[in-house]
Design a protein around this motif. Structure first.
Motif, PDB file in Angstrom:
ATOM      1  N   THR A  20      -8.435 -26.959  11.054  1.00 17.43           N
ATOM      2  CA  THR A  20      -7.002 -27.243  10.996  1.00 17.43           C
ATOM      3  C   THR A  20      -6.741 -28.361   9.985  1.00 17.43           C
ATOM      4  O   THR A  20      -7.460 -29.348   9.943  1.00 17.43           O
ATOM      5  N   ALA A  61      -5.286 -31.205  21.146  1.00 14.57           N
ATOM      6  CA  ALA A  61      -6.652 -30.786  20.851  1.00 14.57           C
ATOM      7  C   ALA A  61      -6.615 -29.943  19.582  1.00 14.57           C
ATOM      8  O   ALA A  61      -6.139 -28.815  19.596  1.00 14.57           O
ATOM      9  N   GLN A  62      -7.089 -30.512  18.484  1.00 15.54           N
ATOM     10  CA  GLN A  62      -7.034 -29.822  17.205  1.00 15.54           C
ATOM     11  C   GLN A  62      -8.284 -28.954  17.036  1.00 15.54           C
ATOM     12  O   GLN A  62      -9.386 -29.344  17.397  1.00 15.54           O
ATOM     13  N   ASP A  63      -8.118 -27.803  16.438  1.00 18.69           N
ATOM     14  CA  ASP A  63      -9.223 -26.887  16.195  1.00 18.69           C
ATOM     15  C   ASP A  63      -9.903 -27.227  14.879  1.00 18.69           C
ATOM     16  O   ASP A  63      -9.266 -27.681  13.918  1.00 18.69           O
ATOM     17  N   VAL A  64     -11.214 -26.975  14.812  1.00 20.33           N
ATOM     18  CA  VAL A  64     -11.954 -27.160  13.573  1.00 20.33           C
ATOM     19  C   VAL A  64     -11.328 -26.268  12.505  1.00 20.33           C
ATOM     20  O   VAL A  64     -10.995 -25.114  12.752  1.00 20.33           O
ATOM     21  N   SER A  86     -14.631 -31.697  13.322  1.00 25.16           N
ATOM     22  CA  SER A  86     -15.111 -31.719  14.706  1.00 25.16           C
ATOM     23  C   SER A  86     -14.062 -32.368  15.592  1.00 25.16           C
ATOM     24  O   SER A  86     -13.214 -33.124  15.133  1.00 25.16           O
ATOM     25  N   ASN A  87     -14.151 -32.021  16.866  1.00 25.79           N
ATOM     26  CA  ASN A  87     -13.237 -32.567  17.857  1.00 25.79           C
ATOM     27  C   ASN A  87     -14.021 -32.662  19.155  1.00 25.79           C
ATOM     28  O   ASN A  87     -14.230 -31.668  19.829  1.00 25.79           O
TER      29      ASN A  87
END
Length: 182
Positions: free
Chosen positions: A27, A22-25, A42-43
């Motif tokens: 990154t 789960a990548q953070d905005v 966005s994710n």
């Protein structure tokens, strides 16, 4: 050729042995050439959208993995931008083809409806009269009170049911007719 490239990129992306993260905005995501592709904007729902500077590329989260450099995918920025450009071009082509088909269909409906004796309805759903004559550029409509109204052919349209419409309301057409002394 482009489809072959897209298939190759898709295969490379799918074939990458990467764990889902789960990548953070904000990154940065890197390519397989260790160069930045862009930042996560966005994710949501398993789709990570990366701003490459040229495109916002939606990638399945499972294709993004963690390496020593950070988050990465098994493609380069150039490959992702090329894939996005190809998708946008295909969408634009499909939209243009759909527009052309809709225009051709509308023209065919109008041609079928624009015949002597056809009833003409105004934009405000009132009967204008029946087509009395069609010339190269004009349509002459005879009203119920035997008045002749001459309108240009491009002033007409036909709906999906083939109903012929004048592209103005009844009052405006009659007012224009009075102004020209008709």
């Amino acid at each position: 050729m482009k489809l072959a490239k897209l298939a190759l990129i898709a295969t490379a992306l799918v074939g990458a042995p990467m764990a889902a993260n789960a990548q953070d905005v904000g990154t940065t995501v890197y390519g397989n050439d260790d160069k930045p592709i862009g930042k996560v904007v966005s994710n949501a729902d398993g789709i990570v959208t990366i701003d490459t500077g040229s495109h916002e590329a939606p990638l399945p989260a499972e294709l993004i993995g963690q390496r020593e450099i950070g988050y990465s995918v098994n493609a380069t920025k150039g490959q992702i931008d090329e894939m996005m450009a190809a998708q946008l071009a295909a969408q634009q082509q499909a939209a243009a083809e759909a527009q052309a088909a809709a225009e051709a269909e509308a023209a065919a409906r109008l041609e079928a409806a624009l015949v002597v004796g056809a009833e003409v309805i105004t934009a405000d759903q009132q009967s204008l009269g029946l087509i009395d004559e069609i010339t190269d550029e004009n349509v002459i409509v005879k009203t119920a009170d035997e008045q002749l109204v001459t309108l240009p052919q491009n002033f007409f349209a036909a709906d999906v049911d083939g109903t012929l419409f004048a592209l103005a309301n009844h009052a405006d057409i009659m007012a224009a007719l009075e102004q020209v002394g008709g």
